[in-house]
Design a protein around this motif. Structure first.
Motif, PDB file in Angstrom:
ATOM      1  N   ASP A 143       0.813  -1.213   0.000  1.00 44.72           N
ATOM      2  CA  ASP A 143       0.000   0.000   0.000  1.00 44.72           C
ATOM      3  C   ASP A 143       0.849   1.267   0.000  1.00 44.72           C
ATOM      4  O   ASP A 143       0.338   2.367   0.229  1.00 44.72           O
ATOM      5  CB  ASP A 143      -0.914   0.020   1.229  1.00 44.72           C
ATOM      6  N   ALA A 144       2.147   1.123  -0.250  1.00 44.03           N
ATOM      7  CA  ALA A 144       3.047   2.271  -0.193  1.00 44.03           C
ATOM      8  C   ALA A 144       2.631   3.339  -1.201  1.00 44.03           C
ATOM      9  O   ALA A 144       2.316   3.028  -2.356  1.00 44.03           O
ATOM     10  CB  ALA A 144       4.483   1.823  -0.474  1.00 44.03           C
ATOM     11  N   PRO A 145       2.618   4.621  -0.779  1.00 46.77           N
ATOM     12  CA  PRO A 145       2.274   5.696  -1.724  1.00 46.77           C
ATOM     13  C   PRO A 145       3.346   5.820  -2.803  1.00 46.77           C
ATOM     14  O   PRO A 145       4.538   5.717  -2.526  1.00 46.77           O
ATOM     15  CB  PRO A 145       2.238   6.942  -0.822  1.00 46.77           C
ATOM     16  N   LEU A 146       2.927   6.024  -4.028  1.00 44.62           N
ATOM     17  CA  LEU A 146       3.866   6.131  -5.154  1.00 44.62           C
ATOM     18  C   LEU A 146       4.127   7.606  -5.442  1.00 44.62           C
ATOM     19  O   LEU A 146       3.558   8.184  -6.384  1.00 44.62           O
ATOM     20  CB  LEU A 146       3.301   5.415  -6.378  1.00 44.62           C
ATOM     21  N   ALA A 147       4.975   8.218  -4.629  1.00 44.08           N
ATOM     22  CA  ALA A 147       5.276   9.643  -4.788  1.00 44.08           C
ATOM     23  C   ALA A 147       6.163   9.849  -6.019  1.00 44.08           C
ATOM     24  O   ALA A 147       6.997   9.007  -6.348  1.00 44.08           O
ATOM     25  CB  ALA A 147       5.969  10.166  -3.541  1.00 44.08           C
ATOM     26  N   GLU A 148       5.982  10.969  -6.680  1.00 43.98           N
ATOM     27  CA  GLU A 148       6.770  11.297  -7.864  1.00 43.98           C
ATOM     28  C   GLU A 148       7.916  12.227  -7.470  1.00 43.98           C
ATOM     29  O   GLU A 148       7.819  13.004  -6.526  1.00 43.98           O
ATOM     30  CB  GLU A 148       5.883  11.974  -8.913  1.00 43.98           C
ATOM     31  N   VAL A 214       0.503  15.261  14.532  1.00 49.81           N
ATOM     32  CA  VAL A 214      -0.587  15.084  13.581  1.00 49.81           C
ATOM     33  C   VAL A 214      -1.317  13.780  13.857  1.00 49.81           C
ATOM     34  O   VAL A 214      -0.809  12.884  14.530  1.00 49.81           O
ATOM     35  CB  VAL A 214      -0.066  15.087  12.124  1.00 49.81           C
ATOM     36  N   SER A 215      -2.506  13.666  13.309  1.00 48.87           N
ATOM     37  CA  SER A 215      -3.301  12.450  13.452  1.00 48.87           C
ATOM     38  C   SER A 215      -2.743  11.355  12.549  1.00 48.87           C
ATOM     39  O   SER A 215      -1.958  11.610  11.634  1.00 48.87           O
ATOM     40  CB  SER A 215      -4.760  12.724  13.082  1.00 48.87           C
ATOM     41  N   ARG A 216      -3.173  10.138  12.807  1.00 45.82           N
ATOM     42  CA  ARG A 216      -2.772   9.010  11.977  1.00 45.82           C
ATOM     43  C   ARG A 216      -3.147   9.249  10.511  1.00 45.82           C
ATOM     44  O   ARG A 216      -2.380   8.928   9.594  1.00 45.82           O
ATOM     45  CB  ARG A 216      -3.490   7.754  12.511  1.00 45.82           C
ATOM     46  N   GLU A 217      -4.292   9.845  10.276  1.00 49.73           N
ATOM     47  CA  GLU A 217      -4.764  10.088   8.919  1.00 49.73           C
ATOM     48  C   GLU A 217      -3.918  11.131   8.195  1.00 49.73           C
ATOM     49  O   GLU A 217      -3.823  11.113   6.961  1.00 49.73           O
ATOM     50  CB  GLU A 217      -6.226  10.549   8.944  1.00 49.73           C
ATOM     51  N   GLN A 218      -3.304  12.036   8.934  1.00 48.98           N
ATOM     52  CA  GLN A 218      -2.496  13.098   8.336  1.00 48.98           C
ATOM     53  C   GLN A 218      -1.025  12.723   8.171  1.00 48.98           C
ATOM     54  O   GLN A 218      -0.260  13.432   7.515  1.00 48.98           O
ATOM     55  CB  GLN A 218      -2.583  14.359   9.202  1.00 48.98           C
ATOM     56  N   LEU A 219      -0.630  11.603   8.753  1.00 56.22           N
ATOM     57  CA  LEU A 219       0.795  11.296   8.872  1.00 56.22           C
ATOM     58  C   LEU A 219       1.477  11.114   7.521  1.00 56.22           C
ATOM     59  O   LEU A 219       2.571  11.661   7.296  1.00 56.22           O
ATOM     60  CB  LEU A 219       0.990  10.043   9.734  1.00 56.22           C
ATOM     61  N   THR A 220       0.874  10.357   6.611  1.00 53.86           N
ATOM     62  CA  THR A 220       1.523  10.081   5.327  1.00 53.86           C
ATOM     63  C   THR A 220       1.864  11.367   4.581  1.00 53.86           C
ATOM     64  O   THR A 220       2.972  11.521   4.060  1.00 53.86           O
ATOM     65  CB  THR A 220       0.617   9.186   4.455  1.00 53.86           C
ATOM     66  N   ASN A 253       6.662   4.252   3.778  1.00 57.47           N
ATOM     67  CA  ASN A 253       6.737   5.613   3.249  1.00 57.47           C
ATOM     68  C   ASN A 253       8.103   5.953   2.656  1.00 57.47           C
ATOM     69  O   ASN A 253       8.400   7.120   2.401  1.00 57.47           O
ATOM     70  CB  ASN A 253       6.366   6.617   4.341  1.00 57.47           C
ATOM     71  N   GLY A 254       8.922   4.927   2.421  1.00 58.32           N
ATOM     72  CA  GLY A 254      10.194   5.139   1.744  1.00 58.32           C
ATOM     73  C   GLY A 254      11.203   5.914   2.559  1.00 58.32           C
ATOM     74  O   GLY A 254      12.074   6.606   2.007  1.00 58.32           O
ATOM     75  N   ILE A 255      11.132   5.798   3.874  1.00 60.46           N
ATOM     76  CA  ILE A 255      12.032   6.499   4.790  1.00 60.46           C
ATOM     77  C   ILE A 255      13.119   5.538   5.261  1.00 60.46           C
ATOM     78  O   ILE A 255      12.813   4.417   5.702  1.00 60.46           O
ATOM     79  CB  ILE A 255      11.252   7.057   5.993  1.00 60.46           C
ATOM     80  N   ILE A 256      14.362   5.945   5.176  1.00 57.91           N
ATOM     81  CA  ILE A 256      15.483   5.100   5.582  1.00 57.91           C
ATOM     82  C   ILE A 256      15.549   5.046   7.107  1.00 57.91           C
ATOM     83  O   ILE A 256      15.784   6.070   7.757  1.00 57.91           O
ATOM     84  CB  ILE A 256      16.803   5.637   5.010  1.00 57.91           C
ATOM     85  N   PRO A 257      15.333   3.874   7.713  1.00 58.24           N
ATOM     86  CA  PRO A 257      15.410   3.781   9.175  1.00 58.24           C
ATOM     87  C   PRO A 257      16.854   3.869   9.669  1.00 58.24           C
ATOM     88  O   PRO A 257      17.771   3.301   9.059  1.00 58.24           O
ATOM     89  CB  PRO A 257      14.831   2.389   9.479  1.00 58.24           C
ATOM     90  N   ILE A 258      17.042   4.579  10.756  1.00 59.03           N
ATOM     91  CA  ILE A 258      18.301   4.557  11.515  1.00 59.03           C
ATOM     92  C   ILE A 258      17.955   3.861  12.826  1.00 59.03           C
ATOM     93  O   ILE A 258      17.307   4.436  13.695  1.00 59.03           O
ATOM     94  CB  ILE A 258      18.840   5.976  11.765  1.00 59.03           C
ATOM     95  N   CYS A 259      18.353   2.601  12.941  1.00 58.30           N
ATOM     96  CA  CYS A 259      17.814   1.722  13.973  1.00 58.30           C
ATOM     97  C   CYS A 259      18.923   1.052  14.779  1.00 58.30           C
ATOM     98  O   CYS A 259      19.917   0.581  14.216  1.00 58.30           O
ATOM     99  CB  CYS A 259      16.935   0.651  13.313  1.00 58.30           C
TER     100      CYS A 259
END
Length: 334
Positions: A143-148, A214-220, A253-259
């Motif tokens: 379900d990942a968003p396909l950002a341009e 932000v809310s869960r709905e606004q997070l993406t 969301n295509g974010i590189i984790p620093i874990c």
């Protein structure tokens, strides 16, 4: 067809609700049915029913109530978490004994990590070979968003709370060191207690940060331009077995984790990933900081990150993977 009652006293918590929903879907897929309940009570009908519970104590209550099958989601190390909060050895021993009894008396156990399965074997003497291992997640990679286009800069993210175990101050210090070397670095902090977070950031000398909640709905939408996301944890059993939900949010969301490598299962799954930065503890070595700076100066494209995550996390963050696994195990019980 066996009916399974669902007893989830934390249904208002999104992560807990999502996990229990996946279990319910697996039960239905196996040919069973599910019914939410508000309390566990003795009833003659229980002798032909199953139940899903999410605490060790409720496993024992369900057995007393006469349920034919008891399914137990162990979402964390209850005894160890209690000791971290209260420092009471007596309470720790009581909860550990209850947990050991629950693990042995449940017909099927759901665990959040392979590390938890190993820990229960080594520290509790309970082998759970048929357990279903499913990490905590609330988003799926498919379900990942396909950002341009490419992300515009080196935005780092901290999302969560300010409790000591979430290592916000360690995160701020690591970011501060990165900020000194990366001219366009900035830190987005999504926390409810923004006044306290601001004091910590200003006391540490961080120059470029933004505070929001932000809310869960606004997070993406809010994190669409973020490149890196922090998840630092101390090396202890509670964190070793954990699978923080924020990591699924980063990946989807295509974010590189620093874990921190303290988060054992996630780091094992991503050990060959180019788009995950693993650090040994809550502070980074010079080599680890150089790696982060290198990814800032020579960033991976959105497509490179997307392909890397698809390779490593396609099944790990997949609802269908776990529904099928649950259905297989439940099918052996009904």
């Amino acid at each position: 067809m066996m009916i399974f009652d669902l007893y989830n006293p934390y249904a208002n918590q999104a992560v807990t609700r999502h996990y229990v929903d996946v279990i319910a879907e697996g039960i239905v897929s196996a040919g069973g049915a599910v019914e939410p309940i508000e309390k566990i009570e003795r009833d003659k009908s229980n002798a032909s029913k199953g139940i899903v519970v999410i605490s060790p104590f409720d496993v024992l209550r369900a057995r007393i109530a006469g349920y034919r099958r008891v399914l137990f989601w162990s979402q964390g190390l209850s005894a160890e978490e209690s000791f971290m909060r209260n420092k009471s050895k007596a309470k720790f021993r009581v909860i550990k004994t209850l947990t050991k009894m629950a693990l042995r008396r449940a017909d099927l156990t759901f665990l959040v990590s392979k590390a938890m399965q190993d820990y229960y074997r080594d520290s509790y003497g309970v082998t759970l070979e048929s357990a279903v291992v499913m990490p905590c997640f609330n988003e799926e990679l498919e379900d990942a968003p396909l950002a341009e286009g490419e992300k515009p800069g080196n935005v780092f993210l901290y999302a969560g709370g300010l409790a000591p175990w979430q290592c916000f101050e360690n995160t701020v210090e690591l970011y501060r060191l990165i900020e000194q070397r990366v001219g366009d670095a900035s830190l987005l902090v999504l926390v409810e207690d923004r006044d306290r977070a601001r004091r910590i950031l200003e006391d540490a000398g961080v120059q470029r940060f933004e505070l929001d909640y932000v809310s869960r709905e606004q997070l993406t939408e809010r994190i669409k331009d973020v490149r890196f996301g922090f998840c630092l944890r101390e090396d202890d059993p509670v964190n070793n077995v954990a699978t923080p939900t924020k990591l699924s949010t980063y990946v989807v969301n295509g974010i590189i984790p620093i874990c921190s490598r303290a988060v054992v299962d996630f780091c094992n799954v991503s050990s060959e990933s180019r788009a995950v930065v693993q650090i040994a503890g809550v502070t980074a070595s010079d080599e680890e900081k150089d790696l982060i700076v290198g990814l800032c100066e020579h960033p991976l494209s959105r497509e490179e990150v997307r392909r890397d995550f698809a390779e490593h996390f396609k099944d790990y963050y997949s609802r269908k993977t776990y529904v099928d696994a649950i259905a297989g195990q439940v099918g052996n019980l009904v």
